[in-house]
Scaffold this active site. Structure first.
Site, PDB file in Angstrom:
ATOM      1  N   TYR A 143       0.897  -1.147   0.000  1.00 42.04           N
ATOM      2  CA  TYR A 143       0.000   0.000   0.000  1.00 42.04           C
ATOM      3  C   TYR A 143       0.932   1.190   0.000  1.00 42.04           C
ATOM      4  O   TYR A 143       1.773   1.343   0.899  1.00 42.04           O
ATOM      5  CB  TYR A 143      -0.918  -0.008   1.224  1.00 42.04           C
ATOM      6  CG  TYR A 143      -2.115  -0.925   1.071  1.00 42.04           C
ATOM      7  CD1 TYR A 143      -2.864  -0.925  -0.100  1.00 42.04           C
ATOM      8  CD2 TYR A 143      -2.500  -1.775   2.100  1.00 42.04           C
ATOM      9  CE1 TYR A 143      -3.968  -1.763  -0.247  1.00 42.04           C
ATOM     10  CE2 TYR A 143      -3.606  -2.616   1.964  1.00 42.04           C
ATOM     11  CZ  TYR A 143      -4.327  -2.593   0.771  1.00 42.04           C
ATOM     12  OH  TYR A 143      -5.407  -3.420   0.638  1.00 42.04           O
ATOM     13  N   HIS A 284     -10.484  -6.359  -6.351  1.00 44.03           N
ATOM     14  CA  HIS A 284     -10.309  -6.480  -4.902  1.00 44.03           C
ATOM     15  C   HIS A 284     -11.421  -7.356  -4.303  1.00 44.03           C
ATOM     16  O   HIS A 284     -11.889  -7.122  -3.192  1.00 44.03           O
ATOM     17  CB  HIS A 284     -10.311  -5.091  -4.251  1.00 44.03           C
ATOM     18  CG  HIS A 284      -9.457  -4.965  -3.027  1.00 44.03           C
ATOM     19  ND1 HIS A 284      -8.194  -4.435  -3.035  1.00 44.03           N
ATOM     20  CD2 HIS A 284      -9.699  -5.277  -1.727  1.00 44.03           C
ATOM     21  CE1 HIS A 284      -7.704  -4.421  -1.806  1.00 44.03           C
ATOM     22  NE2 HIS A 284      -8.596  -4.930  -0.984  1.00 44.03           N
ATOM     23  N   ARG A 287     -14.663  -5.499  -3.060  1.00 44.60           N
ATOM     24  CA  ARG A 287     -14.668  -4.785  -1.779  1.00 44.60           C
ATOM     25  C   ARG A 287     -14.446  -3.287  -1.928  1.00 44.60           C
ATOM     26  O   ARG A 287     -14.455  -2.562  -0.948  1.00 44.60           O
ATOM     27  CB  ARG A 287     -13.575  -5.362  -0.874  1.00 44.60           C
ATOM     28  CG  ARG A 287     -13.788  -6.815  -0.561  1.00 44.60           C
ATOM     29  CD  ARG A 287     -12.510  -7.479  -0.042  1.00 44.60           C
ATOM     30  NE  ARG A 287     -12.086  -7.031   1.253  1.00 44.60           N
ATOM     31  CZ  ARG A 287     -12.609  -7.419   2.398  1.00 44.60           C
ATOM     32  NH1 ARG A 287     -13.617  -8.266   2.397  1.00 44.60           N
ATOM     33  NH2 ARG A 287     -12.147  -6.974   3.540  1.00 44.60           N
ATOM     34  N   ASP A 315      -7.466 -12.089 -10.065  1.00 40.70           N
ATOM     35  CA  ASP A 315      -8.231 -12.542  -8.900  1.00 40.70           C
ATOM     36  C   ASP A 315      -9.601 -11.892  -8.881  1.00 40.70           C
ATOM     37  O   ASP A 315      -9.905 -11.031  -9.716  1.00 40.70           O
ATOM     38  CB  ASP A 315      -7.491 -12.337  -7.568  1.00 40.70           C
ATOM     39  CG  ASP A 315      -7.500 -10.912  -7.033  1.00 40.70           C
ATOM     40  OD1 ASP A 315      -8.424 -10.120  -7.330  1.00 40.70           O
ATOM     41  OD2 ASP A 315      -6.561 -10.590  -6.279  1.00 40.70           O
TER      42      ASP A 315
HETATM   43  C1  FNR Z   1      -8.275  -8.338   0.885  1.00 45.98           C
HETATM   44  N1  FNR Z   1      -7.563  -7.904  -0.221  1.00 45.98           N
HETATM   45  C2  FNR Z   1      -6.393  -7.180  -0.040  1.00 45.98           C
HETATM   46  N2  FNR Z   1      -5.652  -6.799  -1.118  1.00 45.98           N
HETATM   47  C3  FNR Z   1      -4.493  -6.133  -0.963  1.00 45.98           C
HETATM   48  O1  FNR Z   1      -3.849  -5.800  -1.952  1.00 45.98           O
HETATM   49  N3  FNR Z   1      -4.030  -5.851   0.297  1.00 45.98           N
HETATM   50  C4  FNR Z   1      -4.716  -6.195   1.422  1.00 45.98           C
HETATM   51  O2  FNR Z   1      -4.288  -5.924   2.527  1.00 45.98           O
HETATM   52  C5  FNR Z   1      -5.962  -6.852   1.250  1.00 45.98           C
HETATM   53  N4  FNR Z   1      -6.712  -7.184   2.336  1.00 45.98           N
HETATM   54  C6  FNR Z   1      -7.849  -7.957   2.184  1.00 45.98           C
HETATM   55  C7  FNR Z   1      -8.556  -8.374   3.304  1.00 45.98           C
HETATM   56  C8  FNR Z   1      -9.648  -9.236   3.163  1.00 45.98           C
HETATM   57  C9  FNR Z   1     -10.349  -9.708   4.388  1.00 45.98           C
HETATM   58  C10 FNR Z   1     -10.041  -9.657   1.868  1.00 45.98           C
HETATM   59  C11 FNR Z   1     -11.190 -10.603   1.679  1.00 45.98           C
HETATM   60  C12 FNR Z   1      -9.374  -9.201   0.749  1.00 45.98           C
HETATM   61  C13 FNR Z   1      -7.988  -8.274  -1.583  1.00 45.98           C
HETATM   62  C14 FNR Z   1      -7.346  -9.604  -2.007  1.00 45.98           C
HETATM   63  O3  FNR Z   1      -5.974  -9.473  -2.190  1.00 45.98           O
HETATM   64  C15 FNR Z   1      -7.937 -10.106  -3.324  1.00 45.98           C
HETATM   65  O4  FNR Z   1      -7.842  -9.117  -4.314  1.00 45.98           O
HETATM   66  C16 FNR Z   1      -9.399 -10.546  -3.195  1.00 45.98           C
HETATM   67  O5  FNR Z   1      -9.646 -11.155  -1.951  1.00 45.98           O
HETATM   68  C17 FNR Z   1      -9.714 -11.523  -4.314  1.00 45.98           C
HETATM   69  O6  FNR Z   1     -11.043 -11.874  -4.315  1.00 45.98           O
HETATM   70  P1  FNR Z   1     -11.633 -13.205  -3.620  1.00 45.98           P
HETATM   71  O7  FNR Z   1     -10.680 -14.350  -3.938  1.00 45.98           O
HETATM   72  O8  FNR Z   1     -11.707 -12.924  -2.159  1.00 45.98           O
HETATM   73  O9  FNR Z   1     -12.945 -13.324  -4.272  1.00 45.98           O
END
Ligand code: FNR
Length: 390
Positions: A143, A284, A287, A315
């Site tokens: 990040y 993401h 989300r 993803d």
């Molecule tokens: C995430 N994701 C995420 N991505 C990222 O770049 N840094 C992070 O800290 C996080 N944290 C995070 C927390 C939680 C609880 C979730 C569910 C997701 C996004 C993650 O890397 C990824 O892009 C998605 O989870 C992919 O989708 P699916 O497999 O959950 O459907």
């Protein structure tokens, strides 16, 4: 084979192989706010629904009497040999789900032979997670602070490099957290909890520690909530960096750089022009932007435009082996998986994560065998293996 041979000896699996049950099993164990955080989506949940629905619009078309001994699942991504086309997505604050947190996940990834990605929002330091991942392949997700905090960015990159992380994933879709009703309903921001669990990378960073002291005259330990707020404002800074700023990362990271969150052909082309080695086509996991197009729906055009110039990862919505088949057939070289392994962590700690990863890989292997697809190489697994259903 491992599963069936145990079955023959009367050893029943510890966890179910029914992927639809992993979420409910995690829900049963987790406090409502932690469940809301992992399961929760942006806004009215349309993006996550779009992601899940997009896989159902493609069907695999199996071929018959194709001779081969064994599916070759290996692939080369970012110049690295992977045993499988699967990578753990970066997920922050894993301590919410199991006390084993990032360390359990890193160990499970290593045991399953799958690369692990550490999030900037981790509850473990860069060095601790590296130790747990041992000789497993690991990546670091950034990040990205604003340019006024370059020194902190550079410090994180230096630490990650020294601790053996082999690729840098730069997440571009989360400079602020999305509108997430589940978290808002619980008045829940995982980074601002009193126990400050998503800030370990900042708290263990010498440059951030110096910065905090200079700003406040205090050590981090003297005012944890304030320090957590300060760190989260640095790593979620709002609209900040532009394409030209990638130069900074290129100067300070000598391995492959991957831009996570790409969703358009022009952005994919900009990534090529910027000279990075890969992109993750991702929303993401639904989300961030509500009402966003499914990532799978934009993958084919992006693959067509830049697939021969850059490594495309994918993803958002991968839930089973055939979802992986479909994403690879539509142009991804490997996929990342997020929620399923977090559910595994919640219901079974390290063993739960291993169970989820091995299930996905077993399902992938069998699905390819049964479809007459001998390898995950483009020459075997491509658009011809699929039919658009509607
Ligand atoms: C995430 N994701 C995420 N991505 C990222 O770049 N840094 C992070 O800290 C996080 N944290 C995070 C927390 C939680 C609880 C979730 C569910 C997701 C996004 C993650 O890397 C990824 O892009 C998605 O989870 C992919 O989708 P699916 O497999 O959950 O459907």
């Amino acid at each position: 084979q491992e599963i069936y041979s145990k079955g023959l000896k009367g050893i029943r699996p510890r966890f179910t192989f029914d992927v639809s049950q992993w979420g409910p099993m995690a829900k049963e164990i987790l406090p409502a706010n932690a469940w809301g955080y992992v399961h929760g989506d942006a806004g009215s949940r349309q993006t996550d629904e779009n992601n899940l629905a997009s896989f159902k619009r493609w069907g695999i078309v199996p071929s018959r009497l194709v001779k081969f001994d064994k599916v070759d699942l290996s692939t080369k991504v970012l110049g690295m040999d992977l045993a499988y086309p699967l990578i753990l997505a970066p997920v922050g604050v894993l301590q919410l789900f199991n006390e084993g947190k990032e360390l359990a996940v890193a160990q499970a990834a290593k045991n399953a032979g799958v690369p692990y990605t550490l999030s900037t929002a981790a509850a473990s330091s860069i060095e601790e997670a590296a130790q747990a991942s041992d000789d497993g392949l690991r990546f670091f997700q950034l990040y990205w602070p604003t340019r006024e905090h370059d020194e902190i960015t550079i410090s994180m990159l230096k630490r990650a490099k020294a601790a053996g992380y082999k690729a840098l994933l730069v997440t571009l879709d989360t400079y602020i957290l999305g509108w997430r009703p589940d978290d808002e309903n619980h008045a829940y921001n995982p980074f601002l909890r009193p126990d400050s669990i998503g800030v370990e990378i900042g708290f263990s960073d010498p440059v951030f520690r110096k910065h905090f002291k200079k700003e406040t005259g205090k050590e981090i330990e003297e005012d944890l909530p304030h320090a957590a707020r300060e760190w989260s404002q640095i790593v979620f800074p709002g609209m900040s960096n532009g394409w030209e700023d990638l130069q900074l990362l290129k100067e300070h990271w000598d391995g492959p750089i991957v831009l996570k969150g790409i969703h358009t052909v022009p952005d994919a082309k900009r990534a090529v022009e910027a000279g990075v080695q890969g992109i993750v086509v991702s929303n993401h996991g639904g989300r961030q932007v509500d009402g966003c197009v499914a990532s799978l729906d934009v993958l084919p055009d992006i693959a067509e435009a830049v697939g021969d110039k850059i490594d495309i990862l994918f993803d958002s919505g991968i839930r089973c082996g055939t979802d992986i088949v479909k994403a690879l057939a539509l142009g991804a070289k490997a996929v990342l998986v997020g929620r399923p392994y977090v559910y595994g962590l919640a219901f079974g700690g390290q063993d739960g994560v291993e169970h989820v990863l091995k299930s996905l890989l077993g399902d992938l292997d069998l699905s390819l065998q049964l479809s007459g697809i001998p390898s995950v190489d483009k020459k075997h697994l491509n658009r011809d293996c699929l039919r658009r259903i509607n």
